[in-house]
Motif scaffolding. Structure first.
Motif, PDB file in Angstrom:
ATOM      1  N   TRP A  26      53.435   4.965  36.149  1.00  0.00           N
ATOM      2  CA  TRP A  26      51.944   5.790  37.403  1.00  0.00           C
ATOM      3  C   TRP A  26      50.994   5.261  37.521  1.00  0.00           C
ATOM      4  CZ3 TRP A  26      53.466  10.972  34.979  1.00  0.00           C
ATOM      5  CH2 TRP A  26      54.782  11.378  35.398  1.00  0.00           C
ATOM      6  N   ALA A  30      49.939   3.769  41.259  1.00  0.00           N
ATOM      7  CA  ALA A  30      48.334   3.904  42.074  1.00  0.00           C
ATOM      8  C   ALA A  30      47.985   2.549  42.480  1.00  0.00           C
ATOM      9  CB  ALA A  30      48.013   5.434  40.855  1.00  0.00           C
ATOM     10  N   GLY A  33      49.432   1.599  45.505  1.00  0.00           N
ATOM     11  CA  GLY A  33      49.630   2.773  46.305  1.00  0.00           C
ATOM     12  C   GLY A  33      47.812   2.051  47.150  1.00  0.00           C
ATOM     13  N   LEU A  34      47.015   1.907  46.462  1.00  0.00           N
ATOM     14  CA  LEU A  34      45.293   1.656  46.658  1.00  0.00           C
ATOM     15  C   LEU A  34      45.254   0.676  47.428  1.00  0.00           C
ATOM     16  CD1 LEU A  34      42.933   2.213  46.252  1.00  0.00           C
ATOM     17  CD2 LEU A  34      42.546   0.812  44.121  1.00  0.00           C
ATOM     18  N   VAL A 207      54.005   8.190  43.622  1.00  0.00           N
ATOM     19  CA  VAL A 207      52.688   8.112  43.131  1.00  0.00           C
ATOM     20  C   VAL A 207      52.221   7.089  44.147  1.00  0.00           C
ATOM     21  CG1 VAL A 207      50.858   6.721  41.399  1.00  0.00           C
ATOM     22  CG2 VAL A 207      53.695   8.746  40.533  1.00  0.00           C
ATOM     23  N   SER A 208      52.705   6.018  44.134  1.00  0.00           N
ATOM     24  CA  SER A 208      51.989   5.034  45.473  1.00  0.00           C
ATOM     25  C   SER A 208      51.708   5.781  46.536  1.00  0.00           C
ATOM     26  CB  SER A 208      53.245   4.055  45.140  1.00  0.00           C
ATOM     27  OG  SER A 208      52.311   2.899  46.394  1.00  0.00           O
ATOM     28  N   THR A 211      49.387   8.174  46.266  1.00  0.00           N
ATOM     29  CA  THR A 211      48.024   7.520  46.614  1.00  0.00           C
ATOM     30  C   THR A 211      47.433   7.183  47.812  1.00  0.00           C
ATOM     31  OG1 THR A 211      47.859   6.780  44.534  1.00  0.00           O
ATOM     32  CG2 THR A 211      45.777   5.732  45.621  1.00  0.00           C
TER      33      THR A 211
END
Length: 447
Positions: A26, A30, A33-34, A207-208, A211
């Motif tokens: 996770w 994240a 995704g950031l 999760v990605s 984010t």
């Protein structure tokens, strides 16, 4: 006593290992995704910078675009080998190589992720017809793949599962299309979805994606389409769009595969020996094409397609679609890092806007939407992914069946032109590491 037993059971090594695995995945999801959200913001700024230059000095692209192309390819060749092109073929090749126990640091790694973002943004400042969505797949796969170093030793996840999940998360975060991300992993990247992979895939995508949403907002990539009613009349646009997009998408794929399959041609041999000069020549062609079309061929094409999808523009010049088509092919030939997803969607949108009035239709939106999905499906030969991407991008659930119909028709026609684009491009990275641009010194460093 039951509470004590519960705590004791929850603290056993196996459960601790499972939670560590989840938290690590996770965390890296994240991070991906950031990175994708930052890449998206950077791409917007890079394109805005180029168009500001173009507005103030219309002649500047004749100098600036070749210069940026040469610098981008020089960095790709000498500093970040492996980042050229879309990035999706590299991810497909990496899943195959890592399953064979072969090194994949030349395809997915922190160096690759950093280079893809930095050099990709630099290329966009030159006005090349390239997107950041395909590169986001390689960036996300690279970052999630890093998680393997921090997973518990008792992990049951294979490295290929991490690459697969990261690549799917890249699509989901780049377009804000989680369902398309799952299907893309099945249809294009991995060609399978096992039970132990599915949980990892979904967790990383969620999760990605969350984010990315936290940073960019829960948006539709092209807004929401407005439809004035669908009935049996949609069958005409479906058939015409499917056939035309299948033919043009198949030609597009064949042209992108030409350097790989036509290496006997002197042009491609010269390109291999002089990649930086060749990139400069491509930059000149892009600049000239942009000047001739009043800037319609510059950039990813997002700003051109957006008002067509939303109904804010009711017509485009006849040359808009051919210009986008040619600019994307030339940009790919240049060797810069950049994807074809957004440019392909722009080609499809302008194609639909050209076909509709030519065939007597005054409602562009259905034609634009159908051609976007049809052309993307014909290029990638991934019809379900193409349909879902467009459905989620435009909130087009009412057009789900017509979009699926046009993508399968376009894919069937495109398949006559040759093999699947990404799968074929992946061969040059999977068969021989020398094809990725890695030099002997790089191989020793990785060992």
């Amino acid at each position: 006593m039951p509470l004590f037993l519960h705590l004791k059971r929850s603290l056993n090594p196996w459960r601790r290992a499972r939670w560590r695995l989840r938290l690590v995945l996770w965390g890296f999801a994240a991070l991906s995704g950031l990175a994708v959200a930052g890449f998206a913001k950077g791409a917007d700024l890079a394109l805005a910078f180029f168009f500001a230059l173009d507005r103030h000095w219309f002649w500047l692209p004749l100098i600036w675009t070749p210069f940026i192309g040469m610098v981008s390819v020089a960095l790709t060749q000498k500093v970040f080998p492996g980042i050229q092109g879309s990035g999706i073929p590299q991810v497909i090749a990496a899943t195959r190589l890592v399953a064979q126990g072969k090194p994949v640091q030349h395809l997915v790694s922190l160096r690759i992720a950093v280079g893809k973002v930095l050099v990709g943004l630099l290329a966009l400042t030159g006005g090349f017809s390239a997107g950041r969505e395909g590169p986001s797949v390689q960036v996300s796969a690279s970052l999630v793949f890093l998680a393997r170093r921090y997973l518990p030793r008792s992990r049951v996840l294979r490295p290929s599962d991490l690459i697969l999940a990261g690549g799917a998360a890249g699509v989901a975060a780049a377009f804000n299309t989680p369902l398309a991300g799952v299907v893309f992993a099945i249809e294009e990247l991995g060609r399978r979805l096992e039970t132990r992979t599915s949980g990892v895939l979904l967790g990383v995508i969620i999760v990605s994606g969350l984010t990315s949403i936290a940073l960019l907002g829960n948006y539709n990539y092209f807004g929401r389409i407005t439809l004035h009613g669908l009935d049996y009349h949609i069958m005409g646009p479906v058939l015409v769009s499917g056939v035309v997009c299948g033919l043009l998408g198949g030609l597009f794929s064949r042209l992108l595969l030409w350097p790989q399959q036509g290496q006997a041609w002197g042009l491609w041999r010269w390109r291999q020996e002089n990649p930086i000069v060749f990139a400069g020549i491509c930059g000149v062609l892009i600049a000239v094409l942009g000047l001739l079309t009043h800037g319609l061929s510059f950039g990813s094409g997002y700003t051109l397609a957006l008002p067509l999808v939303n109904g804010g523009v009711q017509s485009v010049p006849w040359y808009a679609s051919p210009a986008r088509f040619l600019a994307t092919v030339i940009s790919y030939y240049s060797g810069i890092p950049g994807g074809i997803f957004a440019p392909a969607l722009a080609v499809g949108s302008t194609l639909g806007a050209t076909l509709a009035p030519a065939l007597g239709s005054h409602d562009l939106v259905p034609w634009v939407t159908l051609c976007m999905a049809g052309f993307l499906a014909a290029v990638t030969q991934a019809p379900i992914t193409a349909a879902l991407i467009v459905i989620e991008m435009v909130d087009g659930h009412r057009m789900a069946l017509p979009l699926l119909a046009v993508t399968f028709l376009a894919r069937a026609i495109s398949a006559y032109f040759g093999p699947e684009l990404y799968q074929q491009l992946a061969l040059r990275f999977a068969e021989d590491r020398r094809d990725s641009g890695i030099r002997p010194t790089d191989s020793r460093k990785e060992a």
